[in-house]
Structures are given as structure tokens and as C-alpha cells.
Design an enzyme around this catalytic site. Structure first.
Site, short mmCIF file in Angstrom:
data_model
loop_
_atom_site.label_atom_id
_atom_site.label_comp_id
_atom_site.label_asym_id
_atom_site.label_seq_id
_atom_site.Cartn_x
_atom_site.Cartn_y
_atom_site.Cartn_z
N ARG A 1 -2.52 -7.86 18.11
CA ARG A 1 -3.40 -7.87 19.29
C ARG A 1 -3.21 -9.22 19.99
NH1 ARG A 1 -8.04 -6.29 15.42
NH2 ARG A 1 -7.80 -4.04 15.33
N ARG B 1 -10.39 5.37 14.76
CA ARG B 1 -11.16 4.38 14.01
C ARG B 1 -12.61 4.85 13.79
NH1 ARG B 1 -8.92 -1.15 13.76
NH2 ARG B 1 -6.74 -0.86 14.26
N ARG C 1 -15.25 -4.71 21.91
CA ARG C 1 -14.07 -5.47 21.47
C ARG C 1 -12.88 -5.14 22.36
NH1 ARG C 1 -12.28 -5.04 15.16
NH2 ARG C 1 -10.90 -3.39 15.86
P1 5GP Z 1 -7.27 -3.85 11.83
O1 5GP Z 1 -6.14 -3.06 12.40
O2 5GP Z 1 -8.54 -3.61 12.61
O3 5GP Z 1 -6.95 -5.29 11.65
O4 5GP Z 1 -7.54 -3.29 10.37
C1 5GP Z 1 -7.75 -1.94 10.17
C2 5GP Z 1 -8.25 -1.68 8.77
O5 5GP Z 1 -7.23 -1.95 7.84
C3 5GP Z 1 -9.44 -2.54 8.37
O6 5GP Z 1 -10.48 -1.69 7.98
C4 5GP Z 1 -8.96 -3.36 7.22
O7 5GP Z 1 -9.93 -3.50 6.22
C5 5GP Z 1 -7.80 -2.56 6.70
N1 5GP Z 1 -6.81 -3.43 6.07
C6 5GP Z 1 -6.39 -4.65 6.48
N2 5GP Z 1 -5.51 -5.16 5.63
C7 5GP Z 1 -5.37 -4.25 4.64
C8 5GP Z 1 -4.60 -4.21 3.44
O8 5GP Z 1 -3.85 -5.11 3.09
N3 5GP Z 1 -4.72 -3.10 2.68
C9 5GP Z 1 -5.53 -2.06 3.01
N4 5GP Z 1 -5.60 -1.02 2.18
N5 5GP Z 1 -6.29 -2.07 4.13
C10 5GP Z 1 -6.20 -3.14 4.93
#
Ligand code: 5GP
Length: 222
Positions: free
Chosen positions: A68, A173, A162
Site C-alpha cells: 500500500r 475482507r 482507511r
Molecule cells: P493486510 O493485507 O491487511 O496487511 O493483512 C491481511 C491479513 O493477513 C491480516 O488479518 C493479518 O493478520 C494477516 N497476516 C499478516 N501476516 C500474516 C502471516 O504471516 N501469516 C498469516 N497467516 N496471516 C498474516
């Protein structure tokens, strides 16, 4: 005579350092944070790391999603191509990985080990599949915290405000948030649930809980 207190002082600090080292090495524990997208996990985690800069660190995950605006490689995530992620999965480089919101996310073993080897507490931000995978890793010591929104409506508003996702991503999401909330609020899945109505209050609550679980993080802060 004057040297005695100095000698005693240096011996004392040596013994204290050894004990502290042993204590942190003995407890190679991690803190796992889970919660639906937009609930405020990143803000809470960065405030917690700020409170314990020499004791607690975020384990930076790998992801195949696009950065992002403002996100930095190696700080927010290691941004990878899907192919590179799949190769690392093959090589068993990840402690856990999951397909989340149409992308792959994974916690590399080396991210966690690097933090543990420094005698620090790693914080892992993972989705519910990540939580389940980590729970299945033999001998992996961890405490689990779920961050919940005050209501689904509030979560919807925060995600919209956001404005980092397009309509389709937002829909995905929000849909995933429902199952995350079901899992997160089911008794026994987490050691602690924090309702993030106010950022400062949530950070205070988590700080208190962490000091209770890992008392050494508040000792000898530099
Ligand atoms: P975002 O794209 O908003 O940064 O993250 C999306 C989701 O991916 C979040 O709910 C976050 O907790 C999850 N996430 C981020 N890093 C990891 C990871 O290393 N492993 C897993 N299983 N989920 C993750």
C-alpha cells in the site's frame, strides 16, 4: 575498602546479566496477535513495540500482496511475487503460511528465530489459519491474543475510512471478518480477547497482560 562496593556492584550486575540471559533464553516464547482486517492490530503492535523497544519486536511477515502507499519492504512486510512465496513454501521456510484475502501471507522461521536469538519477544500478526497452524507446531511456545472491534458496524466504518482497498477487496475482507470474529470469540481459542474501542486503552490492556505473561520484558528497559 573503597573498591569493595564496586567489586560487589560489578559481580552483582554480572550475576544479574547471566540470570536475565538465562531467563530470556529459557522462555523462547512468542506473542500471537489475530483479529479481522481493519481492527487496529498494526497500530496496537507498533505502540507495544515502542513501549518495549529492546525487548519486543514484530516478526515481519512475507506476503504476495502489493504494497500500500507508504508501506516499506522489510518493515511492514517482505513483499514477494506469488512464485517466490510458493518456492519458499516448498523449501519449508515458513513456520506457517495462509491464503488470506486472495493473497499468500507467511511467517518465516528466520524472522522469528532472529528475534528470539536476540533474547527478545516476537509478535506475530496472523489470521485465524495462522493461529491454528502455529498451535500445531510441536514445542512452539506462545500466547494468543484476539483483537475484536466493538461491533461489526464499527469495523465496516474503519475499513471504509482507511480507504486502502477497492470495493472487491473490501467485500472479501468484510466477509472474512465474520469468520475471524466467530473464531476469535469462541471460548478457549485465545488466552485473551481485547475489544479495541480506544487505541490507548487497548495498548494499556495488552501491556498489562504481556507483563503478566512475560515479566522480563519490563525489566532493564534501555
Ligand atoms: P493486510 O493485507 O491487511 O496487511 O493483512 C491481511 C491479513 O493477513 C491480516 O488479518 C493479518 O493478520 C494477516 N497476516 C499478516 N501476516 C500474516 C502471516 O504471516 N501469516 C498469516 N497467516 N496471516 C498474516
Amino acid at each position: 575498602m573503597k573498591t569493595k562496593p564496586v567489586l560487589f556492584g560489578s559481580k552483582f550486575s554480572f550475576i544479574f546479566s547471566c540470570l536475565f540471559f538465562l531467563l530470556t533464553q529459557m522462555s523462547r516464547a512468542s506473542l500471537i496477535i489475530c483479529g479481522p482486517s481493519g481492527v487496529g492490530k498494526s497500530s496496537i503492535i507498533s505502540a507495544i513495540c515502542g513501549r518495549f523497544p529492546s525487548r519486543v519486536a514484530l516478526s515481519v511477515s512475507h506476503t504476495s500482496r502489493q504494497p500500500r502507499p507508504g508501506e516499506k519492504h522489510g518493515v511492514d512486510y517482505f513483499f514477494m511475487t506469488p512464485d517466490a512465496m510458493l518456492r519458499d513454501i516448498e523449501k519449508k521456510a515458513f513456520l506457517e503460511y495462509a491464503h488470506v484475502h486472495n493473497n499468500i501471507y507467511g511467517t518465516s522461521r528466520s524472522s522469528v528465530d532472529t528475534i528470539l536469538d536476540k533474547g527478545m519477544l516476537p509478535i506475530l500478526d496472523v489470521d485465524r489459519n495462522g493461529v491454528q497452524s502455529i498451535k500445531a507446531v510441536p514445542g512452539f511456545e506462545a500466547k494468543y491474543v484476539f483483537i475484536a472491534p466493538p461491533s461489526f458496524d464499527v469495523l465496516h466504518k474503519r475499513l471504509s475510512a482507511r480507504a486502502t482497498e477497492n470495493d472487491e477487496d473490501m467485500h472479501v475482507r468484510l466477509n472474512n471478518a465474520k469468520s475471524e470474529l466467530d473464531y476469535g470469540t469462541t471460548k478457549g481459542n485465545f488466552d485473551r480477547v481485547i475489544v479495541n474501542a480506544d487505541l490507548d486503552e487497548s495498548v494499556d490492556q495488552l501491556t498489562e497482560t504481556m507483563i503478566d505473561w512475560f515479566p522480563w520484558i519490563s525489566q532493564g528497559q534501555t
